[in-house]
Write an enzyme that holds these catalytic residues in place. Structure first.
Site, PDB file in Angstrom:
ATOM      1  N   TYR A   1       0.782  -1.134  -0.042  1.00 39.22           N
ATOM      2  CA  TYR A   1       0.003   0.037  -0.008  1.00 39.22           C
ATOM      3  C   TYR A   1       0.885   1.333   0.040  1.00 39.22           C
ATOM      4  O   TYR A   1       2.036   1.104  -0.459  1.00 39.22           O
ATOM      5  CB  TYR A   1      -0.911  -0.031   1.207  1.00 39.22           C
ATOM      6  CG  TYR A   1      -2.156   0.743   1.558  1.00 39.22           C
ATOM      7  CD1 TYR A   1      -2.710   1.358   0.251  1.00 39.22           C
ATOM      8  CD2 TYR A   1      -2.151   1.657   2.719  1.00 39.22           C
ATOM      9  CE1 TYR A   1      -3.839   2.219   0.357  1.00 39.22           C
ATOM     10  CE2 TYR A   1      -3.380   2.241   2.805  1.00 39.22           C
ATOM     11  CZ  TYR A   1      -3.854   2.910   1.490  1.00 39.22           C
ATOM     12  OH  TYR A   1      -5.128   3.728   1.750  1.00 39.22           O
TER      13      TYR A   1
ATOM     14  N   ARG B   1      -6.233  10.234 -10.757  1.00 36.30           N
ATOM     15  CA  ARG B   1      -5.553  10.858  -9.709  1.00 36.30           C
ATOM     16  C   ARG B   1      -4.886   9.798  -8.638  1.00 36.30           C
ATOM     17  O   ARG B   1      -5.460   9.644  -7.906  1.00 36.30           O
ATOM     18  CB  ARG B   1      -6.314  11.933  -9.117  1.00 36.30           C
ATOM     19  CG  ARG B   1      -5.603  12.911  -8.086  1.00 36.30           C
ATOM     20  CD  ARG B   1      -6.695  13.421  -7.240  1.00 36.30           C
ATOM     21  NE  ARG B   1      -7.424  12.660  -6.309  1.00 36.30           N
ATOM     22  CZ  ARG B   1      -6.662  11.893  -5.246  1.00 36.30           C
ATOM     23  NH1 ARG B   1      -5.743  12.526  -4.867  1.00 36.30           N
ATOM     24  NH2 ARG B   1      -7.419  11.430  -4.424  1.00 36.30           N
TER      25      ARG B   1
ATOM     26  N   LYS C   1      -5.317  -1.825  -2.233  1.00 34.13           N
ATOM     27  CA  LYS C   1      -6.342  -1.674  -1.408  1.00 34.13           C
ATOM     28  C   LYS C   1      -7.109  -3.140  -0.836  1.00 34.13           C
ATOM     29  O   LYS C   1      -7.376  -3.025   0.315  1.00 34.13           O
ATOM     30  CB  LYS C   1      -7.502  -0.718  -1.853  1.00 34.13           C
ATOM     31  CG  LYS C   1      -7.058   0.976  -1.901  1.00 34.13           C
ATOM     32  CD  LYS C   1      -7.204   1.446  -0.754  1.00 34.13           C
ATOM     33  CE  LYS C   1      -6.813   2.911  -0.922  1.00 34.13           C
ATOM     34  NZ  LYS C   1      -7.367   3.690   0.460  1.00 34.13           N
TER      35      LYS C   1
ATOM     36  N   GLU D   1     -11.772   5.007  -5.889  1.00 39.94           N
ATOM     37  CA  GLU D   1     -10.615   5.228  -5.536  1.00 39.94           C
ATOM     38  C   GLU D   1      -9.965   5.964  -6.391  1.00 39.94           C
ATOM     39  O   GLU D   1      -9.613   5.552  -7.741  1.00 39.94           O
ATOM     40  CB  GLU D   1      -9.827   3.891  -5.266  1.00 39.94           C
ATOM     41  CG  GLU D   1      -8.402   3.873  -4.398  1.00 39.94           C
ATOM     42  CD  GLU D   1      -8.519   4.526  -3.113  1.00 39.94           C
ATOM     43  OE1 GLU D   1      -7.625   5.247  -2.621  1.00 39.94           O
ATOM     44  OE2 GLU D   1      -9.583   3.994  -2.485  1.00 39.94           O
ATOM     45  N   ASP D   2      -9.371   7.233  -6.076  1.00 37.14           N
ATOM     46  CA  ASP D   2      -8.393   8.041  -6.776  1.00 37.14           C
ATOM     47  C   ASP D   2      -8.883   8.421  -8.220  1.00 37.14           C
ATOM     48  O   ASP D   2      -8.287   8.235  -9.058  1.00 37.14           O
ATOM     49  CB  ASP D   2      -7.101   7.295  -7.100  1.00 37.14           C
ATOM     50  CG  ASP D   2      -6.138   7.199  -5.795  1.00 37.14           C
ATOM     51  OD1 ASP D   2      -6.458   7.960  -4.875  1.00 37.14           O
ATOM     52  OD2 ASP D   2      -4.980   6.454  -5.955  1.00 37.14           O
TER      53      ASP D   2
ATOM     54  N   ASP E   1     -11.418   8.299  -0.674  1.00 42.14           N
ATOM     55  CA  ASP E   1     -10.702   9.483  -0.964  1.00 42.14           C
ATOM     56  C   ASP E   1     -11.416  10.690  -0.326  1.00 42.14           C
ATOM     57  O   ASP E   1     -11.038  11.489   0.343  1.00 42.14           O
ATOM     58  CB  ASP E   1     -10.213  10.094  -2.384  1.00 42.14           C
ATOM     59  CG  ASP E   1      -9.451   9.088  -2.947  1.00 42.14           C
ATOM     60  OD1 ASP E   1      -8.437   8.756  -2.577  1.00 42.14           O
ATOM     61  OD2 ASP E   1     -10.098   8.526  -4.017  1.00 42.14           O
TER      62      ASP E   1
ATOM     63  N   ALA F   1     -10.295  15.152  -1.583  1.00 43.16           N
ATOM     64  CA  ALA F   1      -9.862  14.712  -0.185  1.00 43.16           C
ATOM     65  C   ALA F   1     -10.169  16.088   0.799  1.00 43.16           C
ATOM     66  O   ALA F   1     -10.894  15.891   1.852  1.00 43.16           O
ATOM     67  CB  ALA F   1      -8.450  14.460  -0.117  1.00 43.16           C
TER      68      ALA F   1
ATOM     69  N   ASN G   1      -0.116  11.796   0.404  1.00 43.05           N
ATOM     70  CA  ASN G   1       0.509  10.701  -0.187  1.00 43.05           C
ATOM     71  C   ASN G   1       0.880  10.757  -1.601  1.00 43.05           C
ATOM     72  O   ASN G   1       0.403  11.603  -2.388  1.00 43.05           O
ATOM     73  CB  ASN G   1      -0.149   9.493   0.009  1.00 43.05           C
ATOM     74  CG  ASN G   1      -0.343   9.020   1.169  1.00 43.05           C
ATOM     75  OD1 ASN G   1       0.496   8.988   2.226  1.00 43.05           O
ATOM     76  ND2 ASN G   1      -1.831   8.665   1.678  1.00 43.05           N
TER      77      ASN G   1
ATOM     78  N   ASN H   1      -3.503   7.091   8.284  1.00 42.64           N
ATOM     79  CA  ASN H   1      -3.620   6.645   7.000  1.00 42.64           C
ATOM     80  C   ASN H   1      -5.223   5.931   6.817  1.00 42.64           C
ATOM     81  O   ASN H   1      -5.872   5.313   7.734  1.00 42.64           O
ATOM     82  CB  ASN H   1      -2.745   5.106   6.804  1.00 42.64           C
ATOM     83  CG  ASN H   1      -2.490   4.780   5.508  1.00 42.64           C
ATOM     84  OD1 ASN H   1      -3.473   4.199   4.713  1.00 42.64           O
ATOM     85  ND2 ASN H   1      -1.458   4.943   4.954  1.00 42.64           N
TER      86      ASN H   1
END
Length: 630
Positions: free
Chosen positions: A150, A203, A221, A292-293, A316, A355, A471, A516
């Site tokens: 991760y 992203r 993940k 995610e992202d 996010d 975020a 991150n 995290n």
């Protein structure tokens, strides 16, 4: 020789062919018991195989990986199981050789651990060979290997994924698959999938648009869903939705495995995501989908579009927010104050992406709930935040402000007396506001400069908190050492990526808390699954955050430890999942799981819910195997 090879000898049409069969059989004893059909006299003809889909891809004899043609992919039910770009055998070999040479030339290849990428490769090979052993190693050594599978190493993996690709994992839905997704989803062999993590690669962490290579984040993940939450690894599915890339380097890269076209946008883009969601929920109505992202432009829009209809959430936006809230509540406790004092905190937020906005919305709702049910609660909570983006402080004078950030734009009459204005810099805002918390969600490495950290030192708070949450490691707003050295020994520090604790001298330690998302999202997913909740509500996410905030003892919190250690992640996840189940029951959202009906869940007390969660967490033990003919 075995009966299999005897049959081949009989079928061989010439003495030469029979000699070839005999030589092949006797030169490799391991082949003597092989059951696949092989005729050396017909090498130019198609090979008959008795398997399709992932069985082909997981068979080292027949697998071609990305070299399967589109015709073969359709014929063998492989469409969607491989990245969409068909690669020649020569390109595959070239890619392998380039990667091999790079390994020979670079041994220090990790952002946090100099051997991180090498460790990832070794773990990945183990995953390919023996999934049970892989997860046992991961669970038993989670503190050491979580940063490998991760953050931060997963960012490096995604950047190099085309070169690292060896065997497919997960599914790929692309713009070229429009109209085919409802049939493609049946190419996945699992009859039941509990958890999907999906990305469009736009992203990835703070690294930007990595296109199809973003599949690495979904894989990482789900490794944590298995290790931390005990989701059965045979019931998880990483997904990449490839709508192209705007990364010019990837568009020109001959070894890039994704669609080499610019990203789709607007209605075309939404139609593809819609088709994907309809397809997976048609086949698996009870699946949970974690987004995610996705780039900020789409993250909140897609969340609003689907969250009332499907069991889904965006990590996010909502996961980061929950972990941040837990840390913010922990920072209040670290000052010796009760969590109910949270609405009194002055918070400067650096970053207004998906975020940042997610944290702001969740923090405002948390404050408002603590303030009680009066009509000005949300407005009163809003006044505790100062949001700074790349253009400076966001105020009502800002032109074309993001609609999601608009509720947090400061009113001119609020800031004039502070000497602030539209576009004031971060250091100006920190100096004037003197915040209790400086929260970084900017993805801009080093944003918390010496001047900014010195301004934090002058805060009126008895113990200011610095959250450098971006991150991977290189994108962190500051390091732990910089924060403690410049802002002072008494601060509370948290980051998104791992940093070592700081020796402050005289036996004092500056604790680096890794805030995290892995503390929260596995428990949210597991709790949703075991409750059978129809949707994932704000209340369920809030319950998860408050459970995490309360996990640390008073003694630990006063020492500056606001997050637990990664080593205890499985217990943390169990507690968080139980809190989510309880909240789903309280909100009448729970519909039960497998044989456990909603009415039975409602009868469970807190301890029984924890026991229920623990009993449904998968652990990697070797099963007894029995073979049965088709």
């Amino acid at each position: 020789m075995s009966n299999f090879w005897n049959q081949l000898m009989i079928r061989a049409s010439s003495p030469l062919a029979r000699r070839q069969v005999k030589r092949r059989a006797t030169s490799n004893p391991a082949i003597l018991t092989h059951t696949r059909c092989f005729n050396p006299t017909e090498a130019h003809r198609p090979t008959i195989v008795h398997k399709r889909s992932l069985d082909i891809l997981h068979d080292p004899w027949f697998n071609k990986g990305t070299a399967f043609t589109m015709t073969e992919r359709d014929r063998l039910d492989l469409r969607g199981l491989l990245p969409p770009n068909v690669v020649s055998e020569e390109q595959q070999i070239d890619r392998f050789m380039v990667d091999l040479k790079r390994l020979e030339e670079h041994t220090r290849d990790g952002p946090y651990d100099p051997n991180a990428l090498a460790k990832w490769r070794i773990l990945n090979r183990l995953h390919d060979r023996n999934e049970t052993m892989y997860y046992k190693v991961l669970i038993d050594n989670i503190a050491e290997y979580a940063p490998i599978v991760y953050t931060p190493t997963v960012g490096l993996v995604c950047q190099n994924y085309s070169g690292l690709f060896r065997r497919p994992r997960g599914m790929y839905f692309s713009a070229a698959d429009r109209g085919e997704m409802i049939s493609m989803v049946y190419n996945w062999p699992a009859e039941q999938v509990d958890m999907i993590v999906v990305t469009d690669g736009s992203r990835i962490l703070g690294l930007g648009d990595l296109g199809v290579q973003g599949i690495g984040i979904a894989i990482g993940k789900l490794d944590l869903y298995v290790a931390a939450a005990g989701i059965n690894p045979q019931r998880v599915l990483p997904v990449m939705i490839d709508v192209g890339t705007n990364n010019e380097k990837l568009l020109k890269d001959p070894w890039y495995l994704g669609l080499q076209q610019h990203r789709l946008d607007g209605d075309e883009y939404v139609e593809i995501i819609d088709e994907f969601m309809e397809a997976v929920f048609t086949r698996w109505p009870h699946v949970i989908v974690q987004f995610e992202d996705f780039q900020s432009k789409w993250a909140n829009k897609l969340l609003k579009r689907y969250r009332k209809t499907y069991r889904m959430f965006n990590d996010d936006v909502q996961g980061t927010a929950g972990v941040a809230i837990a840390g913010l509540l922990g920072a209040v406790r670290a000052r010796g104050r009760p969590m109910i004092d949270f609405p009194k905190q002055k918070i400067v937020v650096a970053g207004a992406g998906s975020a940042g906005i997610g944290v702001l919305n969740t923090a405002r709702k948390t404050m408002a709930r603590m303030l009680g049910k009066h009509e000005n609660a949300l407005e009163s909570a809003r006044s505790q935040f100062w949001v700074v983006d790349a253009k400076g402080l966001i105020t009502e004078e800002r032109q074309n402000v993001d609609p999601d950030a608009l509720p947090f734009a400061r009113k001119v009459n609020e800031i004039n007396h502070q000497g602030l204005r539209e576009g004031s810099s971060l250091v100006e805002v920190v100096r004037k506001v003197k915040p209790d918390v400086l929260l970084g969600l900017s993805a801009v490495g080093g944003l918390f400069s010496k001047e900014v950290l010195e301004a934090v030192r002058e805060s009126t708070s008895s113990r200011p908190a610095i959250f450098a949450m971006s991150n991977p490691t290189k994108n962190a707003e500051c390091t732990a050492e910089e924060a403690f050295t410049i802002a002072g020994d008494n601060i509370i520090f948290s980051s998104g990526s791992p940093f070592n604790d700081v020796d402050l001298g005289n036996g004092k330690i500056g604790h680096c808390n890794q805030g995290n998302n892995m503390y929260l999202f596995p428990g949210v997913g597991l709790g949703t699954l075991l409750s059978g909740a129809k949707i994932i509500s704000d209340g369920m996410l809030q319950a998860a955050a408050e459970c995490l905030a309360a996990y640390m003892s008073e003694e630990e919190v006063l020492k500056g430890k606001i997050y637990p250690t990664i080593a205890s992640i499985r217990d943390i996840t169990k507690q968080v999942a139980a809190a989510v189940v309880k909240e789903a029951i309280d909100e009448d959202l729970a519909e039960g799981y497998r044989e456990v009906h909603a009415d039975e869940l409602k009868k469970l007390n807190k301890d029984e819910i924890i026991e229920y969660v623990e009993n449904n967490m998968w652990y990697p033990d070797y099963p007894t195997l029995v073979f049965k003919e088709d």
